[in-house]
Design a protein around this motif. Sequence first.
Motif, PDB file in Angstrom:
ATOM      1  N   ALA A 131       0.810  -1.209   0.000  1.00 30.62           N
ATOM      2  CA  ALA A 131       0.000   0.000   0.000  1.00 30.62           C
ATOM      3  C   ALA A 131       0.844   1.260   0.000  1.00 30.62           C
ATOM      4  CB  ALA A 131      -0.934   0.007   1.216  1.00 30.62           C
ATOM      5  N   ILE A 132       2.167   1.107   0.136  1.00 26.92           N
ATOM      6  CA  ILE A 132       3.050   2.270   0.118  1.00 26.92           C
ATOM      7  C   ILE A 132       2.961   2.949  -1.235  1.00 26.92           C
ATOM      8  CG2 ILE A 132       5.444   3.042   0.298  1.00 26.92           C
ATOM      9  CD1 ILE A 132       5.989   0.644   2.066  1.00 26.92           C
ATOM     10  N   THR A 133       2.873   4.268  -1.247  1.00 28.03           N
ATOM     11  CA  THR A 133       2.832   4.989  -2.518  1.00 28.03           C
ATOM     12  C   THR A 133       4.143   4.788  -3.254  1.00 28.03           C
ATOM     13  OG1 THR A 133       1.413   6.665  -1.528  1.00 28.03           O
ATOM     14  CG2 THR A 133       2.538   7.259  -3.571  1.00 28.03           C
ATOM     15  N   LEU A 134       4.074   4.552  -4.577  1.00 31.15           N
ATOM     16  CA  LEU A 134       5.272   4.286  -5.370  1.00 31.15           C
ATOM     17  C   LEU A 134       5.986   5.600  -5.658  1.00 31.15           C
ATOM     18  CD1 LEU A 134       4.035   1.619  -7.916  1.00 31.15           C
ATOM     19  CD2 LEU A 134       5.260   1.296  -5.781  1.00 31.15           C
TER      20      LEU A 134
ATOM     21  N   PRO B  80       9.298 -18.734 -13.798  1.00 32.56           N
ATOM     22  CA  PRO B  80       8.978 -17.859 -14.941  1.00 32.56           C
ATOM     23  C   PRO B  80       7.603 -17.211 -14.865  1.00 32.56           C
ATOM     24  CG  PRO B  80       8.443 -20.099 -15.518  1.00 32.56           C
ATOM     25  CD  PRO B  80       8.917 -20.143 -14.081  1.00 32.56           C
ATOM     26  N   ILE B  81       7.055 -17.010 -13.680  1.00 35.21           N
ATOM     27  CA  ILE B  81       5.739 -16.392 -13.527  1.00 35.21           C
ATOM     28  C   ILE B  81       5.905 -14.898 -13.261  1.00 35.21           C
ATOM     29  CG2 ILE B  81       3.628 -16.342 -12.167  1.00 35.21           C
ATOM     30  CD1 ILE B  81       3.900 -18.811 -13.905  1.00 35.21           C
ATOM     31  N   LEU B  82       5.138 -14.071 -13.961  1.00 36.10           N
ATOM     32  CA  LEU B  82       5.213 -12.628 -13.764  1.00 36.10           C
ATOM     33  C   LEU B  82       4.893 -12.267 -12.321  1.00 36.10           C
ATOM     34  CD1 LEU B  82       5.499  -9.758 -14.906  1.00 36.10           C
ATOM     35  CD2 LEU B  82       3.052  -9.833 -15.472  1.00 36.10           C
ATOM     36  N   SER B  83       5.858 -11.629 -11.657  1.00 32.29           N
ATOM     37  CA  SER B  83       5.708 -11.236 -10.248  1.00 32.29           C
ATOM     38  C   SER B  83       6.752 -10.155  -9.962  1.00 32.29           C
ATOM     39  CB  SER B  83       5.903 -12.446  -9.331  1.00 32.29           C
ATOM     40  OG  SER B  83       7.051 -13.206  -9.716  1.00 32.29           O
ATOM     41  N   MET B  84       6.568  -8.996 -10.582  1.00 31.91           N
ATOM     42  CA  MET B  84       7.587  -7.949 -10.599  1.00 31.91           C
ATOM     43  C   MET B  84       7.554  -7.090  -9.342  1.00 31.91           C
ATOM     44  SD  MET B  84      10.003  -7.133 -12.743  1.00 31.91           S
ATOM     45  CE  MET B  84       9.312  -7.863 -14.232  1.00 31.91           C
ATOM     46  N   ARG B  85       8.747  -6.845  -8.800  1.00 31.39           N
ATOM     47  CA  ARG B  85       8.883  -6.011  -7.610  1.00 31.39           C
ATOM     48  C   ARG B  85       9.930  -4.923  -7.832  1.00 31.39           C
ATOM     49  NH1 ARG B  85       6.562  -7.660  -2.917  1.00 31.39           N
ATOM     50  NH2 ARG B  85       8.124  -6.656  -1.602  1.00 31.39           N
ATOM     51  N   TYR B  86       9.896  -3.937  -6.921  1.00 33.41           N
ATOM     52  CA  TYR B  86      10.838  -2.811  -6.960  1.00 33.41           C
ATOM     53  C   TYR B  86      11.408  -2.589  -5.565  1.00 33.41           C
ATOM     54  CZ  TYR B  86      12.488   2.041  -6.983  1.00 33.41           C
ATOM     55  OH  TYR B  86      13.260   3.176  -6.842  1.00 33.41           O
TER      56      TYR B  86
ATOM     57  N   SER C  82      17.400   4.040  -1.323  1.00 36.90           N
ATOM     58  CA  SER C  82      17.558   4.939  -0.177  1.00 36.90           C
ATOM     59  C   SER C  82      16.854   4.461   1.077  1.00 36.90           C
ATOM     60  CB  SER C  82      17.067   6.342  -0.538  1.00 36.90           C
ATOM     61  OG  SER C  82      15.691   6.313  -0.874  1.00 36.90           O
ATOM     62  N   THR C  83      15.691   3.846   0.912  1.00 40.29           N
ATOM     63  CA  THR C  83      14.894   3.443   2.079  1.00 40.29           C
ATOM     64  C   THR C  83      14.865   1.939   2.314  1.00 40.29           C
ATOM     65  OG1 THR C  83      12.837   3.236   0.810  1.00 40.29           O
ATOM     66  CG2 THR C  83      13.390   5.427   1.677  1.00 40.29           C
ATOM     67  N   GLY C  84      15.182   1.160   1.287  1.00 34.31           N
ATOM     68  CA  GLY C  84      15.078  -0.285   1.407  1.00 34.31           C
ATOM     69  C   GLY C  84      13.675  -0.806   1.214  1.00 34.31           C
ATOM     70  N   ALA C  85      12.716   0.093   0.934  1.00 33.58           N
ATOM     71  CA  ALA C  85      11.334  -0.332   0.695  1.00 33.58           C
ATOM     72  C   ALA C  85      11.290  -1.270  -0.500  1.00 33.58           C
ATOM     73  CB  ALA C  85      10.451   0.886   0.444  1.00 33.58           C
ATOM     74  N   ASP C  86      10.578  -2.383  -0.351  1.00 30.11           N
ATOM     75  CA  ASP C  86      10.528  -3.418  -1.377  1.00 30.11           C
ATOM     76  C   ASP C  86       9.061  -3.747  -1.614  1.00 30.11           C
ATOM     77  OD1 ASP C  86      10.936  -5.665  -3.003  1.00 30.11           O
ATOM     78  OD2 ASP C  86      12.831  -6.073  -2.014  1.00 30.11           O
ATOM     79  N   ILE C  87       8.550  -3.423  -2.810  1.00 34.20           N
ATOM     80  CA  ILE C  87       7.113  -3.507  -3.056  1.00 34.20           C
ATOM     81  C   ILE C  87       6.828  -4.127  -4.424  1.00 34.20           C
ATOM     82  CG2 ILE C  87       6.510  -1.553  -1.585  1.00 34.20           C
ATOM     83  CD1 ILE C  87       6.595   0.221  -4.031  1.00 34.20           C
TER      84      ILE C  87
ATOM     85  N   GLU D 214      -4.779  -1.098  -2.970  1.00 32.71           N
ATOM     86  CA  GLU D 214      -5.560  -2.172  -2.358  1.00 32.71           C
ATOM     87  C   GLU D 214      -5.396  -3.515  -3.082  1.00 32.71           C
ATOM     88  OE1 GLU D 214      -6.971  -1.551   0.461  1.00 32.71           O
ATOM     89  OE2 GLU D 214      -6.351   0.545   0.260  1.00 32.71           O
ATOM     90  N   CYS D 215      -4.536  -3.564  -4.077  1.00 32.32           N
ATOM     91  CA  CYS D 215      -4.384  -4.789  -4.868  1.00 32.32           C
ATOM     92  C   CYS D 215      -3.754  -5.896  -4.038  1.00 32.32           C
ATOM     93  CB  CYS D 215      -3.523  -4.508  -6.100  1.00 32.32           C
ATOM     94  SG  CYS D 215      -3.348  -5.917  -7.207  1.00 32.32           S
ATOM     95  N   MET D 216      -4.229  -7.130  -4.212  1.00 31.19           N
ATOM     96  CA  MET D 216      -3.701  -8.274  -3.483  1.00 31.19           C
ATOM     97  C   MET D 216      -2.563  -8.964  -4.235  1.00 31.19           C
ATOM     98  SD  MET D 216      -5.479  -8.168  -0.795  1.00 31.19           S
ATOM     99  CE  MET D 216      -5.194  -9.740   0.010  1.00 31.19           C
ATOM    100  N   HIS D 217      -2.264  -8.520  -5.456  1.00 32.20           N
ATOM    101  CA  HIS D 217      -1.147  -9.061  -6.237  1.00 32.20           C
ATOM    102  C   HIS D 217      -1.211 -10.590  -6.329  1.00 32.20           C
ATOM    103  CE1 HIS D 217       0.096  -4.989  -5.483  1.00 32.20           C
ATOM    104  NE2 HIS D 217       0.332  -5.230  -4.214  1.00 32.20           N
ATOM    105  N   ASN D 218      -2.370 -11.060  -6.697  1.00 34.81           N
ATOM    106  CA  ASN D 218      -2.614 -12.504  -6.723  1.00 34.81           C
ATOM    107  C   ASN D 218      -2.879 -13.037  -8.128  1.00 34.81           C
ATOM    108  OD1 ASN D 218      -5.086 -11.385  -7.162  1.00 34.81           O
ATOM    109  ND2 ASN D 218      -6.125 -12.437  -5.470  1.00 34.81           N
ATOM    110  N   GLY D 219      -2.330 -12.340  -9.142  1.00 34.09           N
ATOM    111  CA  GLY D 219      -2.472 -12.830 -10.503  1.00 34.09           C
ATOM    112  C   GLY D 219      -3.761 -12.430 -11.179  1.00 34.09           C
ATOM    113  N   SER D 220      -4.434 -11.412 -10.687  1.00 29.98           N
ATOM    114  CA  SER D 220      -5.677 -10.971 -11.319  1.00 29.98           C
ATOM    115  C   SER D 220      -5.354 -10.190 -12.592  1.00 29.98           C
ATOM    116  CB  SER D 220      -6.474 -10.078 -10.368  1.00 29.98           C
ATOM    117  OG  SER D 220      -5.823  -8.820 -10.218  1.00 29.98           O
ATOM    118  N   ASP D 221      -6.385  -9.921 -13.396  1.00 30.30           N
ATOM    119  CA  ASP D 221      -6.155  -9.187 -14.644  1.00 30.30           C
ATOM    120  C   ASP D 221      -6.157  -7.676 -14.433  1.00 30.30           C
ATOM    121  OD1 ASP D 221      -8.821  -8.712 -14.191  1.00 30.30           O
ATOM    122  OD2 ASP D 221      -9.538  -9.728 -15.999  1.00 30.30           O
ATOM    123  N   THR D 222      -6.183  -7.236 -13.180  1.00 28.27           N
ATOM    124  CA  THR D 222      -6.087  -5.807 -12.875  1.00 28.27           C
ATOM    125  C   THR D 222      -4.776  -5.444 -12.194  1.00 28.27           C
ATOM    126  OG1 THR D 222      -7.183  -6.113 -10.736  1.00 28.27           O
ATOM    127  CG2 THR D 222      -8.584  -5.602 -12.642  1.00 28.27           C
ATOM    128  N   CYS D 223      -3.940  -6.436 -11.918  1.00 22.62           N
ATOM    129  CA  CYS D 223      -2.665  -6.197 -11.239  1.00 22.62           C
ATOM    130  C   CYS D 223      -1.536  -6.136 -12.261  1.00 22.62           C
ATOM    131  CB  CYS D 223      -2.391  -7.301 -10.222  1.00 22.62           C
ATOM    132  SG  CYS D 223      -0.780  -7.131  -9.382  1.00 22.62           S
TER     133      CYS D 223
END
Length: 414
Positions: free
Chosen positions: A12-15, A56-62, A66-71, A78-87
Amino acid sequence: MKIKPALAAISAITLLLCGCTKENAADSSSELPSDMPYNRTVMETENGYYYNVSNPILSMRYREKSTGADIFLCAKPECMHNGSDTCTATYNFLSISNQILYNGSIYFVADISDKETTGYALYKMSLDGTSLDKVGDVAKVKSALNSDKFFVGSLESFFIHKGYAYIPYTLGQNTYADFIEQGIVKMDITTGETETIFKNNDFFSRRSMTLEGGCGDYIYYYDWEESDGGYYRQNIYSGEKEKLYQTDAFSSVSAFTEDEYYVISFDENDELLVTVYSYTDFAPNGVVIETGEKTLASGGIRAYEDKLIVCSNSEAAVYDKNGQKLGSIVAGEDADDYSGKAMYVYSANISFDISNGKLYMKKYDEGLASSVMYSCPIEEIASGNGKWEVAYTIAGYEAYWDEDPIFTKLNRGN
């Protein structure tokens, strides 16, 4: 399947990806930059790193430096990042190839097969997680060829050079009953238009081609037909082809620059030699590096600027253009427990890449589920003062989901 609460909070952290969202400056592929033939796995910007969790499954993170934030790379709080067609970060849990950070976007090839067709497409993802778009179809055919099977082919590594993606593919399986075709496509990443470089729809044909990379005005590839195989380069403007090296079972072209290319072979003691070749006469220029190594790690030979980096399972060494060893650093040694002693590891557990003047070492855990990416400036290795530092850690799927996304995808039937 549900995302774990702690990760839901982080997602939920702002990108805040300042400096990482610049628009493509070029209007046409001819204006786009060259790729870097040594930079194949690390996706680094000034402010952070991009990486895929569960290949090989799409699951991209950043990960922000500077902060170590990993998202997750998704702009929906509010996305659950569970492979939906909106994520954006996990869209349909697509099966994907290697990922390339190029000119302000991330590119990958995805399997777009379904029960009626089999095929692949090139996708483009924004660095702020707001968009994921299909650039164009690589290859796509009806899969029901004398069979009602669901075909799944091979997602092979591709590269981008001067605005064009060079994409190898296999449709169907590499068996007589399920083979459809294999080939290599050149795609304009600004328009999605394609050109066929190589195609084979005969399972019994012995012809094959393997892409090696692009550099300057050329792409490099291995071409094997019958008993005559060798390494070639082709001018991307004139189409002229030149043979670099006739291959055999014990030697291969392992790296190239605009000025020279490097062939690895073995001496009488089964130790690796690196011989430097000139494009002028496609012959050795007199520089031979005796590495003293019997094996190479993945990504073990990298030509960078005026240096050559040779990485084994025990050390990474830097050589100058004359073959003189400048310095080295222990490979496989944890950055926080440096003892100066070599730690020998299996090739599958360690790999190397270069980005922004630094050598990166990816070290997997025993189960290959998670890994740590270390980095060290190449100049510090050359001076003998190199020491690994942790750049980022890639956790296993358990940190984010209750089951492996591969099984989730299979259970959904897509």
